[in-house]
Structures are given as structure tokens and as C-alpha cells.
Write a protein that holds these residues in place. Structure first.
Motif, PDB file in Angstrom:
ATOM      1  N   HIS A   1      26.606  38.935  42.349  1.00 17.01           N
ATOM      2  CA  HIS A   1      27.661  37.780  42.242  1.00 17.01           C
ATOM      3  C   HIS A   1      28.887  38.309  41.468  1.00 17.01           C
ATOM      4  O   HIS A   1      29.405  37.665  40.601  1.00 17.01           O
ATOM      5  CB  HIS A   1      26.908  36.762  41.671  1.00 17.01           C
ATOM      6  CG  HIS A   1      25.713  36.090  42.205  1.00 17.01           C
ATOM      7  ND1 HIS A   1      25.752  35.810  43.309  1.00 17.01           N
ATOM      8  CD2 HIS A   1      24.418  35.940  41.800  1.00 17.01           C
ATOM      9  CE1 HIS A   1      24.360  35.351  43.845  1.00 17.01           C
ATOM     10  NE2 HIS A   1      23.711  35.682  42.969  1.00 17.01           N
TER      11      HIS A   1
ATOM     12  N   GLU B   1      32.487  39.210  40.443  1.00 17.09           N
ATOM     13  CA  GLU B   1      33.859  38.473  40.637  1.00 17.09           C
ATOM     14  C   GLU B   1      34.773  39.343  39.662  1.00 17.09           C
ATOM     15  O   GLU B   1      34.500  39.639  38.650  1.00 17.09           O
ATOM     16  CB  GLU B   1      33.947  37.109  40.389  1.00 17.09           C
ATOM     17  CG  GLU B   1      33.118  36.296  41.442  1.00 17.09           C
ATOM     18  CD  GLU B   1      33.207  34.874  40.973  1.00 17.09           C
ATOM     19  OE1 GLU B   1      32.428  34.100  41.450  1.00 17.09           O
ATOM     20  OE2 GLU B   1      33.967  34.520  40.031  1.00 17.09           O
ATOM     21  N   LYS B   2      36.036  39.584  40.353  1.00 22.93           N
ATOM     22  CA  LYS B   2      37.120  40.080  39.574  1.00 22.93           C
ATOM     23  C   LYS B   2      38.501  39.573  39.848  1.00 22.93           C
ATOM     24  O   LYS B   2      38.617  39.447  41.043  1.00 22.93           O
ATOM     25  CB  LYS B   2      37.149  41.671  39.876  1.00 22.93           C
ATOM     26  CG  LYS B   2      38.482  42.273  38.849  1.00 22.93           C
ATOM     27  CD  LYS B   2      38.342  42.117  37.486  1.00 22.93           C
ATOM     28  CE  LYS B   2      39.459  42.885  36.751  1.00 22.93           C
ATOM     29  NZ  LYS B   2      39.422  42.562  35.413  1.00 22.93           N
ATOM     30  N   THR B   3      39.188  38.904  39.205  1.00 25.35           N
ATOM     31  CA  THR B   3      40.337  38.362  39.315  1.00 25.35           C
ATOM     32  C   THR B   3      41.608  38.881  38.319  1.00 25.35           C
ATOM     33  O   THR B   3      41.209  39.351  37.055  1.00 25.35           O
ATOM     34  CB  THR B   3      40.254  36.671  38.668  1.00 25.35           C
ATOM     35  OG1 THR B   3      39.169  36.054  39.315  1.00 25.35           O
ATOM     36  CG2 THR B   3      41.474  35.895  38.968  1.00 25.35           C
TER      37      THR B   3
ATOM     38  N   GLN C   1      42.246  36.620  43.072  1.00 27.98           N
ATOM     39  CA  GLN C   1      40.660  36.959  43.126  1.00 27.98           C
ATOM     40  C   GLN C   1      40.434  38.074  44.075  1.00 27.98           C
ATOM     41  O   GLN C   1      40.590  38.004  44.925  1.00 27.98           O
ATOM     42  CB  GLN C   1      39.595  35.772  43.461  1.00 27.98           C
ATOM     43  CG  GLN C   1      38.420  36.183  43.095  1.00 27.98           C
ATOM     44  CD  GLN C   1      37.451  34.904  43.285  1.00 27.98           C
ATOM     45  OE1 GLN C   1      37.709  33.836  43.778  1.00 27.98           O
ATOM     46  NE2 GLN C   1      35.989  35.232  43.064  1.00 27.98           N
TER      47      GLN C   1
ATOM     48  N   LYS D   1      34.833  38.952  45.369  1.00 24.40           N
ATOM     49  CA  LYS D   1      34.085  37.456  45.305  1.00 24.40           C
ATOM     50  C   LYS D   1      32.836  37.656  45.630  1.00 24.40           C
ATOM     51  O   LYS D   1      32.492  38.170  47.008  1.00 24.40           O
ATOM     52  CB  LYS D   1      35.058  36.717  46.494  1.00 24.40           C
ATOM     53  CG  LYS D   1      36.532  36.441  46.384  1.00 24.40           C
ATOM     54  CD  LYS D   1      37.062  36.018  47.740  1.00 24.40           C
ATOM     55  CE  LYS D   1      38.472  36.114  47.444  1.00 24.40           C
ATOM     56  NZ  LYS D   1      39.278  36.114  48.781  1.00 24.40           N
ATOM     57  N   ASP D   2      32.118  37.271  44.786  1.00 20.18           N
ATOM     58  CA  ASP D   2      30.580  37.152  45.045  1.00 20.18           C
ATOM     59  C   ASP D   2      30.082  38.660  45.824  1.00 20.18           C
ATOM     60  O   ASP D   2      29.484  38.406  46.812  1.00 20.18           O
ATOM     61  CB  ASP D   2      30.251  36.077  45.917  1.00 20.18           C
ATOM     62  CG  ASP D   2      28.633  35.744  45.982  1.00 20.18           C
ATOM     63  OD1 ASP D   2      27.971  36.195  44.840  1.00 20.18           O
ATOM     64  OD2 ASP D   2      28.195  35.181  46.779  1.00 20.18           O
TER      65      ASP D   2
ATOM     66  N   ASN E   1      33.286  37.802  36.243  1.00 18.51           N
ATOM     67  CA  ASN E   1      32.083  37.293  36.366  1.00 18.51           C
ATOM     68  C   ASN E   1      30.856  38.051  37.102  1.00 18.51           C
ATOM     69  O   ASN E   1      31.276  39.116  37.920  1.00 18.51           O
ATOM     70  CB  ASN E   1      32.006  36.024  37.139  1.00 18.51           C
ATOM     71  CG  ASN E   1      32.276  34.855  36.309  1.00 18.51           C
ATOM     72  OD1 ASN E   1      31.470  34.504  35.235  1.00 18.51           O
ATOM     73  ND2 ASN E   1      33.531  34.042  36.550  1.00 18.51           N
TER      74      ASN E   1
ATOM     75  N   GLN F   1      38.857  41.603  52.370  1.00 15.44           N
ATOM     76  CA  GLN F   1      39.576  40.419  51.424  1.00 15.44           C
ATOM     77  C   GLN F   1      38.837  40.244  50.287  1.00 15.44           C
ATOM     78  O   GLN F   1      38.444  39.001  50.219  1.00 15.44           O
ATOM     79  CB  GLN F   1      40.073  39.127  52.339  1.00 15.44           C
ATOM     80  CG  GLN F   1      41.152  39.797  53.419  1.00 15.44           C
ATOM     81  CD  GLN F   1      41.663  38.429  54.011  1.00 15.44           C
ATOM     82  OE1 GLN F   1      41.738  37.304  53.574  1.00 15.44           O
ATOM     83  NE2 GLN F   1      42.235  38.768  55.311  1.00 15.44           N
ATOM     84  N   GLY F   2      38.181  41.162  49.686  1.00 15.08           N
ATOM     85  CA  GLY F   2      37.498  40.944  48.494  1.00 15.08           C
ATOM     86  C   GLY F   2      35.956  40.505  48.860  1.00 15.08           C
ATOM     87  O   GLY F   2      35.292  40.235  47.682  1.00 15.08           O
ATOM     88  N   VAL F   3      35.402  40.411  50.006  1.00 10.02           N
ATOM     89  CA  VAL F   3      34.150  40.108  50.244  1.00 10.02           C
ATOM     90  C   VAL F   3      33.444  41.106  50.868  1.00 10.02           C
ATOM     91  O   VAL F   3      34.049  42.103  51.829  1.00 10.02           O
ATOM     92  CB  VAL F   3      33.843  38.824  50.994  1.00 10.02           C
ATOM     93  CG1 VAL F   3      34.443  37.651  50.113  1.00 10.02           C
ATOM     94  CG2 VAL F   3      34.519  38.752  52.257  1.00 10.02           C
TER      95      VAL F   3
END
Ligand code: ADP
Ligand code: MG
Length: 243
Positions: A9, A11-13, A18, A21-22, A58, A214-216
Motif C-alpha cells: 500500500h 503511496e508517495k505524494t 500523488q 498510489k497503493d 504512506n 499513472q502511479g499504479v
């Protein structure tokens, strides 16, 4: 088998953006994991979170089952076990080839100079750079610099080695020498996580492939699954550009 590395899980923002994501992934000892995906999809950020060059926002990253993101975790020791090979080589320009491969061993691992030199020479030999021990990085081609970068990383006896587009900055005729060095390393059983646009190479050496968009993680599977039978439209569209 226990995972060497497990990301849960994550996460980096950055500010409002973001970027991861997960993200969930596992790496077993001796495994080669490739991460593919378009520019901007978060591949480098993921690698940089794994070696703590970035602090995740997270999630959990476990190394040998231990969460590396807790305050009491020994980050310095961890960093010595997780090597990185960069797109832009990041060699020390004021040091020669041999010194580049010994300085981390003596300062971080506290190896004596003779041992460090012996290990460095072994690794430089393996990547074909032993004849250049006295050269400075500026005297080398990009492909030669990257092979030194690999020898330097492996001289630290990492438990896991991360590669961030190691051949993207190279002239085409130099790519194969670097890929050959990486293939030889994979065959020694070293655990590797590789971000690359060299699809044929990734297909050839990877046990597991992750496609990021895109982050996933949009899709993951064996090299055969991802490259021969991609299920997601996004994966298919991405791979089409490399055919
Ligand atoms: P990739 O390696 O897949 O090309 P990156 O991980 O470099 O992707 O970047 C993913 C996104 O995160 C991009 O939109 C990038 O602009 C943004 N990003 C990366 N690093 C930073 C940073 N330090 N500050 C702000 N945004 C960043
Ligand atoms: Mg990148």
C-alpha cells in the motif's frame, strides 16, 4: 519462501500530486523484477522510495520482514545492502575507476584497503573494465562508465540491486555491453529490480514484470504473461510502441 522485499500500500505524494498510489509488490531472493511503463508513471519514484532516497508518504516497505519505515530502523545499514545503478552513472569524477569501486567499501563497510581493492578488481574484471583502473570517468565512454557503475555497486555486496534505466543515456552501440554485464549478474543469483525500456532484455531476464501507469501497477505477471499475453488495454497499447 520469505520475501526479501515486500511493498504494501505504498503511496508517495509531492505537494498536491500523488505520484504513487497503493503500490504492492514482493521480491523473493534471487528474483529479477522488471518495472516498465511510460515516462512519468512513477517508476523512478518507486525505486527511490525502496532505497529511501525518498520518504514514502504512506504504506509499508519490509526488508527481511522488517518495516524499514519505522523510526528505529537502521537506515545506514539498509542503504549499504541496497545498491543502485543510475541512468546518469553518478561516478565520482575526481576519483579513478578503481577508487570509485573501493571508496564505498572502505568508508561504509569498513573493509581494509587490500580487501576492497581485491573485490573491486574482481568486479571490474567481470564487466571488462579491469584495464581501465587508473582512468578517470571523463576519459571513458558512457558504456564504460556504466559498467564501472555496475562494478562499484556490486563491490558493495548488496543483497538487492536497483537499476534505474541504466542504458537510457547510452549511445546504441554501447547498450549491449552493459546489458551483457547485467545478464551475467542476474545469472549469479543476485536479486535485481530493473526499470528499463529495453523490452527484449526485460523479457529475457525477468522472473516477474510490473507495468506501471499513472502511479499504479496496472498489470503484473511473469515475463511471458506481460509480454506475450497482456490483459489490460493500457499494457497492450504501451507494448505496441516497442514492437
Ligand atoms: P518515471 O521514472 O516513471 O518517468 P518519476 O517517478 O520520475 O516517473 O515521476 C513520476 C511523477 O512524479 C512525475 O510527474 C514527476 O514530475 C513527479 N516527480 C518526481 N519527483 C518529483 C519531485 N522530487 N518533486 C515533485 N514531483 C516529482
Ligand atoms: Mg524514471
Amino acid at each position: 519462501m520469505t520475501n526479501l522485499l515486500e511493498v504494501q500500500h505504498l503511496e508517495k505524494t509531492f505537494g498536491e500530486h500523488q505520484v504513487l498510489k497503493d503500490i504492492n509488490l514482493q521480491v523473493e531472493p534471487g528474483e529479477v523484477l522488471s518495472i516498465i511503463g511510460s515516462s512519468g508513471s512513477g517508476k523512478s519514484t518507486l525505486l527511490r522510495c525502496i532505497n529511501l532516497l525518498e520518504q514514502p508518504t504512506n504504506g509499508v516497505i519490509q526488508f527481511h520482514g522488517e518495516n524499514i519505515l519505522t523510526p528505529k530502523f537502521d537506515v545506514a545499514t539498509y542503504r549499504a545492502k541496497v545498491g543502485m545503478v543510475f541512468q546518469s552513472f553518478n561516478l565520482f569524477n575526481n576519483l579513478n575507476v578503481l577508487q570509485n569501486c573501493t571508496v564505498g567499501q572502505t568508508t561504509v563497510l569498513h573493509r581494509d584497503a587490500i580487501t576492497a581493492k581485491k573485490i573491486a578488481l574482481e568486479q571490474l574484471e567481470k564487466v571488462g573494465m579491469a584495464p581501465y583502473v587508473n582512468a578517470k570517468p571523463a576519459q571513458l565512454s558512457g558504456g564504460q562508465m556504466q559498467r564501472v557503475g555496475i562494478a562499484r555497486a556490486v563491490s558493495m555486496s548488496p543483497e538487492i540491486l536497483l537499476f534505474d534505466e541504466p542504458t537510457s543515456a547510452l549511445d546504441p552501440e554501447m547498450v549491449d555491453d552493459v546489458l551483457d554485464s547485467m545478464r551475467a549478474l542476474a545469472h549469479t543469483g543476485l536479486t535485481m529490480i530493473l526499470v528499463t525500456h529495453e523490452m527484449a532484455f526485460a523479457r529475457d531476464i525477468s522472473d516477474h514484470v510490473v507495468f506501471m501507469d499513472q502511479g499504479v501497477i496496472a498489470e503484473e505477471g511473469t515475463a511471458e504473461q506481460i509480454f506475450s499475453h497482456p490483459q489490460e488495454e493500457r499494457t497492450q497499447a504501451f507494448l505496441k510502441r516497442y514492437l
